[in-house]
Design an enzyme around this catalytic site. Structure first.
Site, mmCIF file in Angstrom:
data_model
loop_
_atom_site.group_PDB
_atom_site.id
_atom_site.type_symbol
_atom_site.label_atom_id
_atom_site.label_comp_id
_atom_site.label_asym_id
_atom_site.label_seq_id
_atom_site.Cartn_x
_atom_site.Cartn_y
_atom_site.Cartn_z
ATOM 1 N N ALA A 30 41.894 41.281 47.206
ATOM 2 C CA ALA A 30 42.186 42.717 47.202
ATOM 3 C C ALA A 30 41.118 43.535 47.919
ATOM 4 O O ALA A 30 41.424 44.568 48.510
ATOM 5 C CB ALA A 30 42.350 43.206 45.765
ATOM 6 N N ASN A 40 40.927 49.993 36.828
ATOM 7 C CA ASN A 40 40.413 48.725 36.311
ATOM 8 C C ASN A 40 39.490 48.889 35.102
ATOM 9 O O ASN A 40 39.256 47.943 34.372
ATOM 10 C CB ASN A 40 39.673 47.959 37.417
ATOM 11 C CG ASN A 40 38.677 48.834 38.149
ATOM 12 O OD1 ASN A 40 39.041 49.864 38.719
ATOM 13 N ND2 ASN A 40 37.415 48.446 38.132
ATOM 14 N N GLN A 61 45.374 45.819 39.546
ATOM 15 C CA GLN A 61 45.454 45.722 38.082
ATOM 16 C C GLN A 61 46.864 45.927 37.538
ATOM 17 O O GLN A 61 47.087 45.750 36.350
ATOM 18 C CB GLN A 61 44.523 46.751 37.429
ATOM 19 C CG GLN A 61 43.044 46.449 37.556
ATOM 20 C CD GLN A 61 42.593 45.247 36.740
ATOM 21 O OE1 GLN A 61 43.325 44.705 35.919
ATOM 22 N NE2 GLN A 61 41.373 44.810 36.985
ATOM 23 N N SER A 90 46.105 41.105 44.533
ATOM 24 C CA SER A 90 45.174 39.993 44.338
ATOM 25 C C SER A 90 45.918 38.906 43.581
ATOM 26 O O SER A 90 46.944 39.178 42.964
ATOM 27 C CB SER A 90 43.990 40.495 43.508
ATOM 28 O OG SER A 90 43.208 39.416 43.086
ATOM 29 N N ALA A 91 45.402 37.676 43.608
ATOM 30 C CA ALA A 91 46.011 36.607 42.808
ATOM 31 C C ALA A 91 45.233 36.360 41.519
ATOM 32 O O ALA A 91 45.811 36.054 40.483
ATOM 33 C CB ALA A 91 46.084 35.314 43.625
ATOM 34 N N HIS A 92 43.897 36.522 41.565
ATOM 35 C CA HIS A 92 43.100 36.053 40.417
ATOM 36 C C HIS A 92 43.139 36.984 39.213
ATOM 37 O O HIS A 92 42.593 36.674 38.168
ATOM 38 C CB HIS A 92 41.659 35.736 40.837
ATOM 39 C CG HIS A 92 40.759 36.927 40.980
ATOM 40 N ND1 HIS A 92 39.841 37.281 40.022
ATOM 41 C CD2 HIS A 92 40.621 37.832 41.967
ATOM 42 C CE1 HIS A 92 39.173 38.361 40.425
ATOM 43 N NE2 HIS A 92 39.633 38.703 41.602
ATOM 44 N N THR A 124 43.178 30.838 59.789
ATOM 45 C CA THR A 124 44.071 29.798 59.269
ATOM 46 C C THR A 124 44.455 30.105 57.829
ATOM 47 O O THR A 124 43.592 30.421 57.007
ATOM 48 C CB THR A 124 43.370 28.422 59.322
ATOM 49 O OG1 THR A 124 43.055 28.139 60.687
ATOM 50 C CG2 THR A 124 44.257 27.323 58.768
ATOM 51 N N CYS A 171 32.399 44.403 39.065
ATOM 52 C CA CYS A 171 31.785 44.693 40.364
ATOM 53 C C CYS A 171 30.581 45.604 40.219
ATOM 54 O O CYS A 171 29.758 45.707 41.108
ATOM 55 C CB CYS A 171 32.803 45.353 41.282
ATOM 56 S SG CYS A 171 34.334 44.435 41.309
#
Length: 404
Positions: free
Chosen positions: A75, A155, A183, A203-205, A243, A328
């Protein structure tokens, strides 16, 4: 029940075992390990097909066309690509950007960088519940405003902004609208066929997928253009070279597929657990809820415990993995800039804790957390001279503290 209890799902989530299992098939010689850009043999074709399936799974969750999904490293990169990419492309129309003071650092620091490059940025202060006043936003718009960036769910405090209304305003004025949905995706319904959002970061995590992979939605109709920030090979329709990491993309796709399937029931469950936690601690003296339960995402509860230092509270809650502020910024001892923007004083901002719940949180864990919080607050306040003075009715603001 295993200790410590993880209540920091807004920082990251464990990868769902179903996701991890799927990813394992895209790493070794026994699986599909090819480069999706290798168009001349089966290894590449199979990898490309896996990426296509994942792209569709992500698009399905948010009501997008799969061609509108651009893969990134997460993200933070999506925010950078959206804001810098749009600002660079549309700068001939104007150089004014609007955002809010409570955005994620990935948005704020990107805007600061653009200021150094000659753009002007207006940072809106939210209301005390964290919501942006739409009248303030309208008033900030100028003839040379080209981009507005407002997050969907905060967040730290979990407040949900009215991105539908902001989108309508932006579209009617021809302003590009970017939303950081890190979020909210997979927790709140998002339908980009209805929302007038031009760019959206994912985001994925944060929803049980792997770290290091994210995506940016870039609208096709009406078409939004962005300037690439990373060059070399023209992957992702020229918007983001590099890639594609197939195993991570497959993991993200599977995580989004599961989220779509389970979102409704899981959101209700989390709302119930969050309410149970709040009901269990709200009767402690001098406890304040930050944000807005009504307008809040289901998984975040941010609470200030007055006359208790946030860092010492986290130490005494060592069996609970929680945070003060976001990951963060929580490494610093600065009070949360988000809470400061809501007009909160330093002391109260310092005493705030964010509890964020998730897929593997249980009622038993919540009840244990409630008990532990009561004990810890009681113990820490017994040691606090400020608490004693407060109990005796001393107005702490009237005291002249001597500085050493």
């Amino acid at each position: 029940m295993k200790l410590p209890i993880y209540l920091d799902y807004s920082a990251t989530t464990p990868v769902d075992p179903r996701v991890a299992e799927k990813m394992m098939n895209y790493l070794t010689r026994d699986g599909i390990f090819g480069n999706p850009a290798s168009r001349s043999h089966r290894f590449g074709w199979q990898a490309e097909e896996a990426v296509d399936i994942a792209r569709n799974q992500i698009a399905d969750l948010v009501g997008a066309d799969p061609r509108e999904i651009v893969f990134t490293s997460g993200a933070t990169e999506s925010d950078n690509l959206a804001i810098k990419g749009a600002a660079n492309f549309y700068q001939k129309k104007g150089k004014h950007i609007i955002t809010s003071k409570t955005e994620h650092k990935a948005v704020l620091d990107t805007c600061r960088q653009l200021e150094r490059e000659g753009f002007e940025v207006t940072y809106l202060a939210p209301q005390s519940n964290g919501l942006i006043d739409l009248n303030d936003l309208e008033a900030a718009v100028r003839d040379d405003t080209i981009l507005i960036s407002i997050m969907h769910v905060n967040n730290e405090i979990g407040v949900v902004q009215d991105i539908a209304a902001i989108g309508e305003m932006c579209r009617s004025r021809g302003i590009v609208f970017h939303v950081d949905a890190t979020q909210s995706v997979g927790k709140l319904p998002i339908d980009l066929t209805k929302l007038k959002v031009d760019l959206m970061s994912f985001s994925a995590h944060k929803i049980y997928g792997p770290m290091g992979i994210g995506a940016l939605y870039v609208r096709r109709k009406p078409r939004i253009r962005i300037e690439a920030q990373q060059h070399g090979g023209g992957h992702e329709r020229g918007m983001r070279s590099g890639t594609l990491p197939v195993h991570q993309i497959v993991g993200m796709g599977e995580a989004y597929r599961i989220a779509k399937q389970e979102m409704e029931s899981e959101s209700q469950r989390l709302r119930g657990l969050r309410l149970r936690l709040w009901q269990g601690i709200k009767d402690i003296e001098e406890v304040f809820l930050n944000g807005d339960l009504e307008h809040g995402a289901p998984h975040i509860l941010n609470v200030s415990f007055n006359y208790v230092e946030g860092e010492s509270l986290m130490m005494s809650l060592k069996d609970l993995a929680v945070s003060s502020g976001s990951a963060c910024t929580s490494a610093s001892l600065e009070p949360s800039y988000v809470l400061r923007a809501l007009g909160m004083n330093d002391e109260l901002a310092h005493s705030s804790i964010r509890f964020s719940l998730g897929r593997f949180t249980t009622e038993e864990e919540i009840d244990y957390a409630i008990e532990l919080i009561h004990k810890s607050i009681g113990r820490l306040r017994e040691l606090s001279p400020l608490w004693e003075m407060f109990r005796q009715g001393v107005d702490l603001n009237s005291i002249e503290w001597s500085h050493h």
